[in-house]
Design an enzyme around this catalytic site. Structure first.
Site, short mmCIF file in Angstrom:
data_model
loop_
_atom_site.label_atom_id
_atom_site.label_comp_id
_atom_site.label_asym_id
_atom_site.label_seq_id
_atom_site.Cartn_x
_atom_site.Cartn_y
_atom_site.Cartn_z
N GLY A 186 0.81 -1.31 0.15
CA GLY A 186 -0.17 0.26 0.02
C GLY A 186 0.80 1.03 0.03
N SER A 196 5.02 -3.33 -4.23
CA SER A 196 5.22 -4.66 -3.73
C SER A 196 4.66 -5.80 -4.46
CB SER A 196 4.88 -4.84 -2.48
OG SER A 196 3.52 -4.05 -2.31
N SER A 197 3.41 -5.44 -5.24
CA SER A 197 2.88 -6.54 -6.06
C SER A 197 3.47 -6.88 -7.09
CB SER A 197 1.49 -6.05 -6.52
OG SER A 197 1.62 -4.91 -7.11
N GLU A 246 -1.74 -10.14 -12.58
CA GLU A 246 -2.31 -8.74 -12.04
C GLU A 246 -3.74 -8.58 -12.87
OE1 GLU A 246 -0.92 -4.81 -9.56
OE2 GLU A 246 0.46 -6.54 -10.08
N ASP A 262 5.56 -0.96 -13.59
CA ASP A 262 6.35 -1.53 -12.53
C ASP A 262 7.10 -2.97 -12.64
OD1 ASP A 262 4.62 0.68 -11.32
OD2 ASP A 262 3.03 -0.96 -10.47
#
Length: 381
Positions: free
Chosen positions: A123, A128-129, A161, A173
């Site tokens: 968050g 981090s994902s 994702e 990302d």
């Protein structure tokens, strides 16, 4: 790199599974400028950082896969022969999605065991994902010799994702986390995936992240909604993306869209320009110009794209008033997470002390400060 976290992950794997694992580090990322441009085939300017996800992985000796999320103190079991998304949409879906997307490419994924932990908070807007997805696909590729290229791996992470988490993210990302280089930023063209590497030299200034420690719940749905607006406007103008659209093109359909949609599309077009200017300002050692573009970017994200929140706006407003800060903006999807700040090294302690006090006073909870270094991408350690 966090040596103690690496050792902890390795030790926990040994405790659980009684065998030596393969260890992978996959970094989080910051994005200097170019926000919400990646899914519009635009330009971004990210860098991998020295915080990320540490993953220990090895083939399973049993007929099931076991995943241990150390930070959450949770364990999950499944079998790779039957993979589908969990309706609860927890961290498990990032891993299950990666397995499924590898299988979609016709590769066989035997059962495996995995332990992971990280030093980037979920968050915070530091991806981090993507770091988790990349660490899993990279680890599986090594353990099972799947012969995937890094380019194939980042698309597997992205599709995981999209299809298992339900966030229609761009490729930035995953790209930055996989291909990052120490002390460098990547000027990435999200249409062609061509990147030019730039030394991130900010002279007497340094990058500091300030985490609001909030994540407002509408983040994912608002993200998908804005993406849909961008796609709709591109279709109206018969273009593949906003990347191909100029401000004067947008004016021609102003009467066919709402003012809010107009402002959102205008933001993306202007942010693409700012990103190109920011790269040029670093090339010419014009750090103050670079900083002013960060402030402009935040203004657009807050007032036009409307993905900011009171906590982010407060931090940027305070930074703008302080003589030691030459640039600041919200970073990431929005509605919480971090601001990125370019602060004079000699004056940073005074500014950070002041901002922490004022933030706590205003919002009745603390913000967090992260000093980050630019690092290499996903790797075996």
């Amino acid at each position: 790199m966090n040596q103690s976290l690496k050792e902890q992950v390795q030790q926990e794997f040994l405790n659980y599974f009684k065998t030596e694992p393969l260890l992978v580090f996959s970094p989080g990322r910051i994005n200097l400028i170019g926000e919400h441009t990646d899914y519009n085939e635009g330009f971004v300017f990210p860098a991998a950082i020295d915080k990320g996800i540490y993953t220990a992985i090895q083939q399973s000796e049993t007929n099931k896969s076991t995943i241990v999320a150390l930070d959450k103190n949770e364990q999950y079991e499944f079998t790779t022969s039957s993979v589908s998304p969990l309706t609860t949409n927890g961290w498990q879906n990032y891993i299950l999605g990666v397995v499924s997307e590898i299988q979609q490419k016709g590769k066989i994924v035997p059962n495996f065991n995995l332990v992971f932990s990280g030093d980037i908070p979920f968050g915070a807007g530091l991806s981090s994902s993507a770091a988790l997805e990349n660490s899993v696909v990279f680890g599986l590729n090594q353990v099972f010799q799947l012969q995937l290229t890094k380019q194939e791996m980042i698309f597997i992470s992205q599709k995981a994702e999209h299809n298992f988490v339900g966030v229609k993210c761009g490729i930035m990302d995953q790209y930055a986390s996989m291909f990052g280089q120490k002390n460098k930023a990547l000027h990435l063209d999200c249409r062609t995936l061509d990147a030019t590497i730039h030394t991130a030299n900010f002279e007497n200034y340094e990058l500091i992240l300030i985490n609001t420690n909030v994540k407002h719940s509408l983040a994912d749905s608002a993200y998908n909604k804005r993406r849909a607006v961008c796609e709709n406007i591109s279709k109206l103008l018969k273009k593949s993306s906003l990347r191909n659209i100029k401000e004067h093109d947008l004016i021609t359909i102003k009467d066919k869209i709402s003012l809010e949609e107009y402002e959102q599309a205008l933001y993306v077009i202007q942010e693409n320009k700012r990103t190109l200017q920011a790269v040029k300002s670093l090339e010419t050692d014009n750090v103050s110009k670079f900083g002013s573009l960060l402030f402009e970017s935040h203004e657009g994200l807050s007032k036009q794209y409307k993905v900011s929140c009171p906590e982010l706006d407060f931090l940027v407003h305070k930074a703008q008033k302080h003589s030691s800060v030459i640039g600041a903006r919200m970073m990431g999807g929005g509605f919480g997470g971090c601001t990125i700040n370019l602060i004079k090294t000699s004056e940073k302690e005074a500014f950070l002390t002041q901002i922490q006090q004022e933030y706590a006073q205003k919002f009745k909870h603390n913000c967090a400060i992260y000093e980050v270094n630019l690092s290499n991408g996903t790797q075996i350690i």
